[in-house]
Design a protein around this motif. Sequence first.
Motif, PDB file in Angstrom:
ATOM      1  N   PRO A 116       0.793  -1.239   0.000  1.00  0.00           N
ATOM      2  CA  PRO A 116       0.000   0.000   0.000  1.00  0.00           C
ATOM      3  C   PRO A 116       0.820   1.281   0.000  1.00  0.00           C
ATOM      4  O   PRO A 116       0.568   2.197  -0.795  1.00  0.00           O
ATOM      5  N   SER A 117       1.808   1.389   0.883  1.00  0.00           N
ATOM      6  CA  SER A 117       2.605   2.617   0.941  1.00  0.00           C
ATOM      7  C   SER A 117       3.458   2.779  -0.310  1.00  0.00           C
ATOM      8  O   SER A 117       3.693   3.906  -0.778  1.00  0.00           O
ATOM      9  N   ILE A 118       3.911   1.658  -0.883  1.00  0.00           N
ATOM     10  CA  ILE A 118       4.731   1.722  -2.093  1.00  0.00           C
ATOM     11  C   ILE A 118       3.888   2.186  -3.276  1.00  0.00           C
ATOM     12  O   ILE A 118       4.309   3.034  -4.067  1.00  0.00           O
ATOM     13  N   ILE A 119       2.692   1.627  -3.403  1.00  0.00           N
ATOM     14  CA  ILE A 119       1.798   2.035  -4.487  1.00  0.00           C
ATOM     15  C   ILE A 119       1.442   3.509  -4.353  1.00  0.00           C
ATOM     16  O   ILE A 119       1.403   4.256  -5.343  1.00  0.00           O
ATOM     17  N   LYS A 120       1.195   3.953  -3.137  1.00  0.00           N
ATOM     18  CA  LYS A 120       0.878   5.373  -2.923  1.00  0.00           C
ATOM     19  C   LYS A 120       2.038   6.254  -3.377  1.00  0.00           C
ATOM     20  O   LYS A 120       1.840   7.250  -4.083  1.00  0.00           O
ATOM     21  N   GLY A 121       3.263   5.899  -2.996  1.00  0.00           N
ATOM     22  CA  GLY A 121       4.421   6.677  -3.414  1.00  0.00           C
ATOM     23  C   GLY A 121       4.649   6.618  -4.909  1.00  0.00           C
ATOM     24  O   GLY A 121       5.024   7.619  -5.535  1.00  0.00           O
ATOM     25  N   PHE A 122       4.401   5.463  -5.512  1.00  0.00           N
ATOM     26  CA  PHE A 122       4.615   5.308  -6.952  1.00  0.00           C
ATOM     27  C   PHE A 122       3.602   6.132  -7.743  1.00  0.00           C
ATOM     28  O   PHE A 122       3.927   6.694  -8.788  1.00  0.00           O
ATOM     29  N   ARG A 123       2.379   6.207  -7.241  1.00  0.00           N
ATOM     30  CA  ARG A 123       1.379   7.035  -7.916  1.00  0.00           C
ATOM     31  C   ARG A 123       1.745   8.510  -7.842  1.00  0.00           C
ATOM     32  O   ARG A 123       1.390   9.283  -8.730  1.00  0.00           O
ATOM     33  N   HIS A 124       2.455   8.892  -6.804  1.00  0.00           N
ATOM     34  CA  HIS A 124       2.888  10.290  -6.682  1.00  0.00           C
ATOM     35  C   HIS A 124       3.971  10.604  -7.717  1.00  0.00           C
ATOM     36  O   HIS A 124       3.958  11.686  -8.317  1.00  0.00           O
ATOM     37  N   THR A 125       4.898   9.663  -7.927  1.00  0.00           N
ATOM     38  CA  THR A 125       5.982   9.892  -8.896  1.00  0.00           C
ATOM     39  C   THR A 125       5.563   9.571 -10.330  1.00  0.00           C
ATOM     40  O   THR A 125       6.183  10.041 -11.269  1.00  0.00           O
ATOM     41  N   HIS A 126       4.526   8.741 -10.505  1.00  0.00           N
ATOM     42  CA  HIS A 126       4.037   8.375 -11.840  1.00  0.00           C
ATOM     43  C   HIS A 126       2.519   8.621 -11.877  1.00  0.00           C
ATOM     44  O   HIS A 126       1.725   7.674 -11.935  1.00  0.00           O
ATOM     45  N   PRO A 127       2.090   9.877 -11.843  1.00  0.00           N
ATOM     46  CA  PRO A 127       0.658  10.184 -11.697  1.00  0.00           C
ATOM     47  C   PRO A 127      -0.207   9.705 -12.858  1.00  0.00           C
ATOM     48  O   PRO A 127      -1.406   9.513 -12.681  1.00  0.00           O
TER      49      PRO A 127
END
Length: 338
Positions: A116-127
């Motif tokens: 969950p936290s990784i996906i959240k961070g990845f969506r921030h860098t790859h919107p």
Amino acid sequence: MNYSRKLMNVSSRQLHAFVEICRVRSFVKVAERIHISSSGLSMLVKELEEQVGARLFDRTTRSLSLTEAGRRFQPVAERIIGELLDVGDSIHDAESILHARIDIAATPMVSASLLPSIIKGFRHTHPRLDIRLSDLDVSAVRTRVLEGDADIGLGFFVKPAVGLLRLPLCRFRLMRIGPAVSCGPAQRRVRDQRWADLANTELVGLPKDNPIQALIELHLAQIGKAHESRPEVNLLGTLIGMVDAGIGHAIVPSFALGECLRRGLEVAMLVEPDVYLDLFLVSRRGAAAKPAIADFAAMLKQAAAHPHELAASPVAPGRKPARKGIKPTPARRNRGAG
């Protein structure tokens, strides 16, 4: 009259040249436009006329016009070229959408604790990237990757599998968890415990054919607990819940450390020997890797470098463990498919 219909063997290149000549009415200009020599363009038209079975252009030094066969053939060629362009655009759009999405299949506890936290961070860098996660048991993860329904899978793939490529990402230590005990913060620290000390401990576990449990059973056999009957559940989350309910103790990988501590469970890292389990990223052998997958794997390794959150370390040959319960995966060759 006995007439046998013959399918024309024409190429899109020939049709494109013909349509452009019809539009521009100049061999020289079309040759420049489609980057071909005048003689090469003439050859394309000649080959097309041989397939059609008729001359398509009347040419003089001063004029260029369509023959009757050419006028009949023009709308057909234009329609075919237009449909080819449309389907090309459609496929390109579909591929663009597909490449703007990562489908991940992961085992439930990995999905709940790690991603969950990784996906959240990845969506921030790859919107603009759509990330889809399916939480499944390890066999279903393997199937989805092999059938192309998932780009990557995450799980404890202890044994190689035909058709899969394995990339070890993190290495987690096996630990014993027990029901919550009433104690102060000083007594809640993670401690060490020998495997031999589990001889009289009532355990609950995963099915014997589960790859995590299979590794655990190898070490339980060394202390005489190989064939004992014990309650079994299919999922690690359920196993932790059973321990939380006071039904028994369990042996789980340390990536669940955060969840166990949040529940106030007793936690002990198993020693003599220290036993580690690799978390693998798997992909289908021969499949073209999407560029974003490498970025996602890198973020997963980076997140795993924070032991207070994940109790794991990224794969880094030669790197020393950062703390108890953490060990890097050594460099090794990929042993065949798996």
